[in-house]
Design a protein around this motif. Structure first.
Motif, PDB file in Angstrom:
ATOM      1  N   PHE A 212       0.408   1.318   8.129  1.00  0.00           N
ATOM      2  CA  PHE A 212       0.567   1.539   6.690  1.00  0.00           C
ATOM      3  C   PHE A 212       1.177   0.294   6.062  1.00  0.00           C
ATOM      4  CE2 PHE A 212       3.675   2.605   3.429  1.00  0.00           C
ATOM      5  CZ  PHE A 212       2.913   3.323   2.528  1.00  0.00           C
ATOM      6  N   VAL A 213       0.711  -0.076   4.869  1.00  0.00           N
ATOM      7  CA  VAL A 213       1.356  -1.185   4.168  1.00  0.00           C
ATOM      8  C   VAL A 213       1.577  -0.837   2.688  1.00  0.00           C
ATOM      9  CG1 VAL A 213       0.160  -2.883   5.642  1.00  0.00           C
ATOM     10  CG2 VAL A 213      -0.678  -2.470   3.354  1.00  0.00           C
ATOM     11  N   CYS A 214       2.576  -1.469   2.111  1.00  0.00           N
ATOM     12  CA  CYS A 214       2.775  -1.355   0.663  1.00  0.00           C
ATOM     13  C   CYS A 214       3.471  -2.623   0.194  1.00  0.00           C
ATOM     14  CB  CYS A 214       3.630  -0.141   0.316  1.00  0.00           C
ATOM     15  SG  CYS A 214       3.991  -0.057  -1.460  1.00  0.00           S
ATOM     16  N   LYS A 215       2.910  -3.237  -0.839  1.00  0.00           N
ATOM     17  CA  LYS A 215       3.541  -4.444  -1.387  1.00  0.00           C
ATOM     18  C   LYS A 215       4.095  -4.108  -2.772  1.00  0.00           C
ATOM     19  CE  LYS A 215       2.502  -9.122  -2.814  1.00  0.00           C
ATOM     20  NZ  LYS A 215       1.890  -9.242  -4.125  1.00  0.00           N
ATOM     21  N   SER A 216       5.401  -4.147  -2.884  1.00  0.00           N
ATOM     22  CA  SER A 216       6.003  -3.830  -4.180  1.00  0.00           C
ATOM     23  C   SER A 216       7.473  -4.259  -4.209  1.00  0.00           C
ATOM     24  CB  SER A 216       5.947  -2.322  -4.420  1.00  0.00           C
ATOM     25  OG  SER A 216       6.627  -2.012  -5.628  1.00  0.00           O
ATOM     26  N   TRP A 217       7.966  -4.451  -5.420  1.00  0.00           N
ATOM     27  CA  TRP A 217       9.405  -4.703  -5.576  1.00  0.00           C
ATOM     28  C   TRP A 217      10.198  -3.503  -5.054  1.00  0.00           C
ATOM     29  CZ3 TRP A 217      12.074  -1.135  -8.355  1.00  0.00           C
ATOM     30  CH2 TRP A 217      11.338  -0.293  -9.177  1.00  0.00           C
ATOM     31  N   PHE A 218       9.602  -2.267  -5.114  1.00  0.00           N
ATOM     32  CA  PHE A 218      10.404  -1.086  -4.738  1.00  0.00           C
ATOM     33  C   PHE A 218      10.493  -0.875  -3.230  1.00  0.00           C
ATOM     34  CE2 PHE A 218       6.437   1.246  -6.390  1.00  0.00           C
ATOM     35  CZ  PHE A 218       5.935   1.555  -5.138  1.00  0.00           C
ATOM     36  N   MET A 219       9.855  -1.760  -2.444  1.00  0.00           N
ATOM     37  CA  MET A 219      10.025  -1.696  -0.991  1.00  0.00           C
ATOM     38  C   MET A 219      11.142  -2.641  -0.534  1.00  0.00           C
ATOM     39  SD  MET A 219       8.353   0.563   0.376  1.00  0.00           S
ATOM     40  CE  MET A 219       6.948   1.654   0.250  1.00  0.00           C
ATOM     41  N   ASP A 220      11.872  -3.177  -1.491  1.00  0.00           N
ATOM     42  CA  ASP A 220      12.922  -4.166  -1.183  1.00  0.00           C
ATOM     43  C   ASP A 220      14.184  -3.463  -0.671  1.00  0.00           C
ATOM     44  OD1 ASP A 220      14.767  -6.177  -1.199  1.00  0.00           O
ATOM     45  OD2 ASP A 220      14.170  -6.961  -3.178  1.00  0.00           O
ATOM     46  N   PRO A 221      14.646  -3.792   0.548  1.00  0.00           N
ATOM     47  CA  PRO A 221      15.861  -3.141   1.051  1.00  0.00           C
ATOM     48  C   PRO A 221      17.089  -3.344   0.149  1.00  0.00           C
ATOM     49  CG  PRO A 221      14.706  -4.253   2.836  1.00  0.00           C
ATOM     50  CD  PRO A 221      14.009  -4.643   1.560  1.00  0.00           C
ATOM     51  N   GLN A 222      17.073  -4.362  -0.739  1.00  0.00           N
ATOM     52  CA  GLN A 222      18.252  -4.489  -1.626  1.00  0.00           C
ATOM     53  C   GLN A 222      18.364  -3.335  -2.620  1.00  0.00           C
ATOM     54  OE1 GLN A 222      18.672  -8.001  -4.089  1.00  0.00           O
ATOM     55  NE2 GLN A 222      16.480  -8.317  -4.204  1.00  0.00           N
ATOM     56  N   LEU A 223      17.357  -2.466  -2.704  1.00  0.00           N
ATOM     57  CA  LEU A 223      17.479  -1.307  -3.595  1.00  0.00           C
ATOM     58  C   LEU A 223      18.571  -0.355  -3.119  1.00  0.00           C
ATOM     59  CD1 LEU A 223      13.942  -0.260  -4.871  1.00  0.00           C
ATOM     60  CD2 LEU A 223      15.447  -2.074  -5.620  1.00  0.00           C
ATOM     61  N   GLU A 224      18.938  -0.435  -1.845  1.00  0.00           N
ATOM     62  CA  GLU A 224      20.061   0.394  -1.367  1.00  0.00           C
ATOM     63  C   GLU A 224      21.304   0.127  -2.201  1.00  0.00           C
ATOM     64  OE1 GLU A 224      19.790  -0.099   3.137  1.00  0.00           O
ATOM     65  OE2 GLU A 224      20.925   1.769   2.892  1.00  0.00           O
ATOM     66  N   ARG A 225      21.432  -1.130  -2.642  1.00  0.00           N
ATOM     67  CA  ARG A 225      22.599  -1.522  -3.434  1.00  0.00           C
ATOM     68  C   ARG A 225      22.336  -1.312  -4.938  1.00  0.00           C
ATOM     69  NH1 ARG A 225      23.421  -6.386  -5.862  1.00  0.00           N
ATOM     70  NH2 ARG A 225      21.681  -7.324  -4.740  1.00  0.00           N
ATOM     71  N   VAL A 226      21.144  -1.702  -5.415  1.00  0.00           N
ATOM     72  CA  VAL A 226      20.938  -1.694  -6.872  1.00  0.00           C
ATOM     73  C   VAL A 226      20.333  -0.396  -7.414  1.00  0.00           C
ATOM     74  CG1 VAL A 226      20.795  -4.201  -7.102  1.00  0.00           C
ATOM     75  CG2 VAL A 226      18.712  -2.928  -6.737  1.00  0.00           C
ATOM     76  N   SER A 227      19.512   0.289  -6.610  1.00  0.00           N
ATOM     77  CA  SER A 227      18.889   1.560  -7.057  1.00  0.00           C
ATOM     78  C   SER A 227      18.823   2.524  -5.880  1.00  0.00           C
ATOM     79  CB  SER A 227      17.455   1.307  -7.575  1.00  0.00           C
ATOM     80  OG  SER A 227      17.468   0.621  -8.778  1.00  0.00           O
ATOM     81  N   PRO A 228      19.978   3.062  -5.460  1.00  0.00           N
ATOM     82  CA  PRO A 228      19.985   3.914  -4.263  1.00  0.00           C
ATOM     83  C   PRO A 228      19.017   5.096  -4.355  1.00  0.00           C
ATOM     84  CG  PRO A 228      22.194   3.751  -5.254  1.00  0.00           C
ATOM     85  CD  PRO A 228      21.302   2.861  -6.046  1.00  0.00           C
ATOM     86  N   ARG A 229      18.686   5.542  -5.586  1.00  0.00           N
ATOM     87  CA  ARG A 229      17.729   6.659  -5.727  1.00  0.00           C
ATOM     88  C   ARG A 229      16.349   6.331  -5.165  1.00  0.00           C
ATOM     89  NH1 ARG A 229      19.580   7.949 -11.038  1.00  0.00           N
ATOM     90  NH2 ARG A 229      18.189   6.318 -11.727  1.00  0.00           N
ATOM     91  N   LEU A 230      16.045   5.014  -5.089  1.00  0.00           N
ATOM     92  CA  LEU A 230      14.724   4.611  -4.586  1.00  0.00           C
ATOM     93  C   LEU A 230      14.781   4.047  -3.160  1.00  0.00           C
ATOM     94  CD1 LEU A 230      13.239   2.769  -7.735  1.00  0.00           C
ATOM     95  CD2 LEU A 230      12.795   5.104  -6.991  1.00  0.00           C
ATOM     96  N   ALA A 231      15.997   4.008  -2.586  1.00  0.00           N
ATOM     97  CA  ALA A 231      16.161   3.302  -1.309  1.00  0.00           C
ATOM     98  C   ALA A 231      15.350   3.917  -0.165  1.00  0.00           C
ATOM     99  CB  ALA A 231      17.638   3.262  -0.932  1.00  0.00           C
ATOM    100  N   HIS A 232      15.136   5.263  -0.219  1.00  0.00           N
ATOM    101  CA  HIS A 232      14.381   5.920   0.866  1.00  0.00           C
ATOM    102  C   HIS A 232      12.999   5.313   1.076  1.00  0.00           C
ATOM    103  CE1 HIS A 232      13.481   7.983  -2.940  1.00  0.00           C
ATOM    104  NE2 HIS A 232      12.250   7.984  -2.469  1.00  0.00           N
ATOM    105  N   LEU A 233      12.433   4.716   0.031  1.00  0.00           N
ATOM    106  CA  LEU A 233      11.078   4.164   0.150  1.00  0.00           C
ATOM    107  C   LEU A 233      10.986   3.164   1.307  1.00  0.00           C
ATOM    108  CD1 LEU A 233      10.490   3.750  -3.658  1.00  0.00           C
ATOM    109  CD2 LEU A 233       9.004   5.056  -2.131  1.00  0.00           C
TER     110      LEU A 233
END
Ligand SMILES: CC(C)(COP(=O)(O)OP(=O)(O)OC[C@H]1O[C@@H](n2cnc3c(N)ncnc32)[C@H](O)[C@@H]1OP(=O)(O)O)[C@@H](O)C(=O)NCCC(=O)NCCS
Length: 300
Positions: A212-233
């Motif tokens: 499986f692949v996905c290319k997006s800003w929302f697959m960025d592990p830094q979302l754990e810090r900046v947008s934890p609601r999306l971190a599960h992605l």
């Protein structure tokens, strides 16, 4: 497909055909012949050069409203044949169960078509992939079942599995996530766990697919810090064998990452968040193992 849905798509086809030149049904047959085989790895707008050329030849002489009517007619005709198409795709019961709602939504769209809605419009392309059995509806996200790996992702895979890349000449099919902005309500943790599990279960039936692949800003592990609601992605796949390849964001990536979130915008302005273009790659072994464990957990 239920008799009610058949009636609905037949009605849509008939209404739109009335507004089009008499040769339209022959043209649809030409398009069907021009379509590349569904197993050919392809990005969202790729249906084979012959299909694209034929589509443009057919629609060029039409006025803009007729182009939309041709688009609706083509999608309705394809929707009427969807059962045969889906039989070839070896879909799981869970994914097949998503079609009734997706087809109802498609019929709603065709009865009140957005403008624009033709070959250069993303919503039309997503609906075209749906009826061709290439983009499987799965909540907020589409599961594209024969995507292709380009530059960076292919390099990342080559580093881990050089023999496979050499053997296939780089033509490695993968599943890919596309977001459908119309159905955002399911873009939450629970919806995405279902999506990942259903994708993993489907991989079992598609042994030629790398993963499986996905290319997006929302697959960025830094979302754990900046947008934890999306971190599960990204955290779910990364905990089960996935890897990410990170690059500098384009202007488009940056705009998308900052578009909806005041928090990300404020952090960016304060120099505390720089969006990145992230390709997440989840090789099949890890994704299948994770999906099977999830299935067991649901049964327990
Ligand atoms: C991808 C996308 C659909 C995700 O939307 P989302 O699930 O609402 O998540 P976001 O982090 O973007 O949320 C934006 C705002 O909605 C609100 N929000 C989202 N989820 C919420 C929730 N569960 N509870 C309360 N508020 C919520 C918040 O105000 C949030 O802003 P904040 O980050 O300052 O708190 C959205 O970011 C988007 O449309 N982006 C532009 C297009 C795009 O990037 N497409 C993908 C291309 S690869």
């Amino acid at each position: 497909m239920s008799a009610e849905r058949i009636d609905r798509f037949q009605q849509i086809a008939a209404t739109n055909r009335l507004a089009l030149p008499p040769a339209t049904l022959e043209q649809i047959a030409r398009l069907d012949t021009a379509l590349q085989h569904w197993k050919t790895p392809a990005l969202m707008r790729e249906f084979g050069p012959a299909f694209t050329r034929t589509w443009r030849e057919i629609t060029a002489p039409l006025a803009p409203p007729q182009r939309r009517q041709f688009a609706a007619l083509y999608l309705a005709q394809k929707a009427l044949a969807i059962d045969d198409v889906l039989r070839e795709r070896s879909l799981t019961p869970a994914l097949l169960a998503r079609y009734p709602l997706a087809l109802d939504r498609l019929a709603d769209t065709l009865e009140a078509m957005p403008d624009p809605y033709d070959f250069d419009d993303e919503l039309f392309i997503k609906d075209l992939r749906l009826v061709l059995g290439l983009g499987v509806p799965a909540g907020a996200c589409i599961l594209d079942i024969r995507s292709r790996m380009g530059g960076t992702i292919l390099l990342g895979v080559a580093r881990r599995d050089p023999l496979r890349v050499l053997r296939t000449g780089g033509k490695i099919p993968c599943f890919r996530l596309y977001l459908d902005p119309r159905y955002r309500e399911a873009f939450n943790r629970e919806g995405m766990i279902d999506y990942y599990r259903e994708a993993g279960e489907l991989l079992v039936h598609h042994p030629d697919v790398y993963g499986f692949v996905c290319k997006s800003w929302f697959m960025d592990p830094q979302l754990e810090r900046v947008s934890p609601r999306l971190a599960h992605l990204s955290t779910i796949p990364l905990s089960a064998g996935a890897f990410v390849i990170t690059r500098k964001a384009s202007d488009g990536d940056r705009a998308r990452a900052l578009k909806t979130s005041p928090t990300r915008r404020a952090l960016h302005e304060a120099g505390k968040y720089e969006p990145r273009a992230v390709s997440l790659v989840w090789p099949r072994e890890g994704m299948i193992r994770w999906a099977m464990a999830q299935r067991q957990e649901r049964k327990a």
